[in-house]
Design a protein around this motif. Structure first.
Motif, PDB file in Angstrom:
ATOM      1  N   HIS A  98      -4.607   0.840  -3.695  1.00 13.99           N
ATOM      2  CA  HIS A  98      -3.368   1.124  -2.978  1.00 13.99           C
ATOM      3  C   HIS A  98      -2.256   1.699  -3.838  1.00 13.99           C
ATOM      4  CE1 HIS A  98      -4.288  -1.638   0.702  1.00 13.99           C
ATOM      5  NE2 HIS A  98      -5.232  -0.765   0.449  1.00 13.99           N
ATOM      6  N   LYS A 129       0.867  -1.189   0.000  1.00 14.60           N
ATOM      7  CA  LYS A 129       0.000   0.000   0.000  1.00 14.60           C
ATOM      8  C   LYS A 129       0.896   1.229   0.000  1.00 14.60           C
ATOM      9  CE  LYS A 129      -3.557   2.150   2.882  1.00 14.60           C
ATOM     10  NZ  LYS A 129      -4.739   1.882   3.702  1.00 14.60           N
ATOM     11  N   ASP A 177      -4.157  -4.679  -4.200  1.00 16.11           N
ATOM     12  CA  ASP A 177      -5.398  -3.982  -3.827  1.00 16.11           C
ATOM     13  C   ASP A 177      -5.489  -2.786  -4.764  1.00 16.11           C
ATOM     14  OD1 ASP A 177      -7.104  -2.008  -2.596  1.00 16.11           O
ATOM     15  OD2 ASP A 177      -7.050  -3.202  -0.764  1.00 16.11           O
ATOM     16  N   ILE A 224     -10.470   0.946   6.650  1.00 17.60           N
ATOM     17  CA  ILE A 224      -9.880  -0.381   6.498  1.00 17.60           C
ATOM     18  C   ILE A 224      -9.262  -0.512   5.121  1.00 17.60           C
ATOM     19  CG2 ILE A 224     -11.177  -1.686   8.188  1.00 17.60           C
ATOM     20  CD1 ILE A 224     -13.224  -2.297   6.045  1.00 17.60           C
ATOM     21  N   ASP A 242     -12.487  -5.763  -1.314  1.00 19.86           N
ATOM     22  CA  ASP A 242     -12.071  -5.108  -0.065  1.00 19.86           C
ATOM     23  C   ASP A 242     -12.522  -3.654  -0.154  1.00 19.86           C
ATOM     24  OD1 ASP A 242     -10.973  -4.179   2.230  1.00 19.86           O
ATOM     25  OD2 ASP A 242      -8.895  -4.272   1.564  1.00 19.86           O
ATOM     26  N   ASP A 300      -6.838   4.339  -1.616  1.00 18.78           N
ATOM     27  CA  ASP A 300      -7.464   3.250  -0.880  1.00 18.78           C
ATOM     28  C   ASP A 300      -8.899   2.937  -1.302  1.00 18.78           C
ATOM     29  OD1 ASP A 300      -7.239   1.069   0.617  1.00 18.78           O
ATOM     30  OD2 ASP A 300      -7.230   2.040   2.543  1.00 18.78           O
ATOM     31  N   ASP A 301      -9.488   2.038  -0.487  1.00 20.90           N
ATOM     32  CA  ASP A 301     -10.724   1.378  -0.920  1.00 20.90           C
ATOM     33  C   ASP A 301     -11.967   2.208  -0.626  1.00 20.90           C
ATOM     34  OD1 ASP A 301      -9.005  -0.785   1.038  1.00 20.90           O
ATOM     35  OD2 ASP A 301     -10.353   0.600   2.013  1.00 20.90           O
TER      36      ASP A 301
END
Ligand code: AOS
Ligand code: ZN
Ligand code: ZN
Length: 430
Positions: free
Chosen positions: A257, A221, A254, A430, A327, A289-290
């Motif tokens: 990331h 990440k 991910d 998260i 995610d 991020d997610d």
């Protein structure tokens, strides 16, 4: 009290849409036949596709500013699985669950297995957590975990991961994913090389305990919570660590990331080429991020990622076996709706990637013809494959229109009554 979507209700709702779907499906079938593509084969592929649901995704997420809980949030792993079952019942491609420890630590692993099995669910991976302190924890992770300067903290973090492996073995998971928040928030705070060495040594200790049929995924990440320098910050470092560890260590990508404008599909291609692509955490993001549901901002990017994956699948690249997982953090939507929508988006990208005329693409590349090469991809991406996805769900016993069936089932209202809000839930950033 068990929550189940009534199969009669699904059938009734499907009845309303089946005629239109049949018409659209036949029309698309004729269009694809002109391109020498058999729609039935694609539908079979869509029915076989699997993407796992994160247990933490069924709770409402938040930012560092606030968290606005939704009604009927699951309060424990059993309630989380009930919500996952709803997603699975309606979209059919999501029987696998990514489990989070310690948030989902069961009193009885056997009971958890039975509970999941009865619902047709299984556990796909375990995910460790050494980015937070837990109430009963001896040493703090404030300044890191697997890469901490103190050997005792590193030992504690290693032991947590080994416990995950033990639980995972009983649950029959195929992978254990390690994401750490370790790094530094200020220049000078950590020794950049030494912190990576400590991280790798800790990973070696975990890897030694890996059960025979389990793979170790390491998740990189770019930033956050270590805003200046994250220890495992990029696919390059991830690849290096996975290579150092051994054959059963892989990099997990991910999608959220990476820096904006990063060519993620090229990273995916590199990891495939080097035999180190373990799997994915799918989501989408504007900045980092997610934040958002898969395919909501960059559906073409998701397609291009799957174009690489399908290319490797069709070529039969040795050892190619990526695990697909969602995610996401859902701040303003009903998590069940977001997860269903995202799962469908992932299958959409997978099926579209199967529409690419690879012979035409190869010829265009050989002739150095970028226009035709791009058009080969665009022709696939611009094909509306929703009738295939809906037919695949229908034939598998799921919903033609999952969100509509979910809303009309009253599930959220029922769980809102049955699950009074608890003070704090695991999900946050998260
Ligand atoms: C964190 O940013 C990572 O995406 C993790 O994969 C994941 O969200 C976490 O492990 C869930 O706790
Ligand atoms: Zn992730
Ligand atoms: Zn993340």
């Amino acid at each position: 009290m068990a929550f189940e979507l009534d199969s009669e209700h699904i059938a009734d709702e499907n009845h309303k849409g089946i005629e239109a779907l049949q018409e659209d499906y036949e029309h698309l079938g004729r269009q694809l036949a002109r391109r020498s593509i058999d729609i039935e084969k694609l539908t079979v592929r869509a029915m076989a596709f699997r993407v796992a649901i994160p247990s933490w995704g069924v709770g409402t997420g938040g930012t560092r500013f606030a968290r606005f809980p939704g009604p009927g949030e699951p309060r424990n792993i059993f309630e989380k699985l009930e919500d996952c079952e709803v997603v699975f019942t309606l979209v059919r491609s999501t029987p696998g669950i990514s489990l989070h420890l310690p948030w989902d630590r069961p009193d009885s692993v056997a009971e958890l297995c039975r509970f999941a099995e009865r619902r047709g669910l299984s556990f796909d991976s375990t995910n460790s957590n050494t980015f937070q302190d837990q109430p009963d924890q001896k040493l703090s992770y404030k300044f890191g975990s697997l890469a901490h300067t103190d050997a005792a903290v590193r030992r504690q973090a290693i032991e947590h991961n080994v416990e995950c492996l033990e639980i995972g073995a009983k649950l029959g998971v195929r992978a254990h994913t390690v994401w750490i928040g370790d790094g530094s928030n200020f220049p000078g705070q950590i020794h950049l090389r030494e912190s990576l060495s400590r991280y790798l040594d800790s990973l070696r200790a975990i890897y030694r305990e890996l059960p025979g049929d389990c793979r170790l995924f390491i998740e990189h990440k770019l930033y956050e919570p270590a805003f200046y320098a994250t220890v495992l910050e990029s696919w390059g470092t991830s690849y290096y660590c996975a290579s150092e560890l051994g054959d059963r260590a892989f990099s997990l990508v991910d999608l959220g990331h990476h820096a904006p404008c990063t060519n993620i599909e090229q990273i995916v291609a590199r990891l495939i080429q080097f035999g180190k692509l373990g799997g994915f955490h799918f989501n989408d993001s504007m900045y980092g991020d997610d934040d958002l549901d898969a395919g909501s901002i960059k559906p073409f990017q998701l397609f291009l990622v799957f174009n690489e994956l399908v290319d490797a699948e069709l070529e039969g690249v040795p050892g190619f076996d990526p695990a697909y997982m969602l995610d996401q953090s859902h701040n303003v939507t009903d998590p069940i709706e977001s997860l269903m929508t995202s799962a469908i988006e992932v299958v959409r990208a997978y099926i579209q990637a199967h529409l690419v005329d690879r012979a035409r693409l190869a010829d265009a590349r050989a002739a150095n013809d970028p226009v035709i090469a791009l058009n080969s991809l665009k022709d696939a991406f611009n094909t509306d494959v929703r009738p295939i996805l809906a037919m695949a769900r229908h034939r598998s016993g799921g919903a033609i229109d999952p969100v509509a069936v979910y809303r009309s089932s009253g599930y959220r209202q029922r769980v809102a009554r049955a699950r009074p809000a608890s003070a704090r839930l695991g999900a946050g950033i998260i």
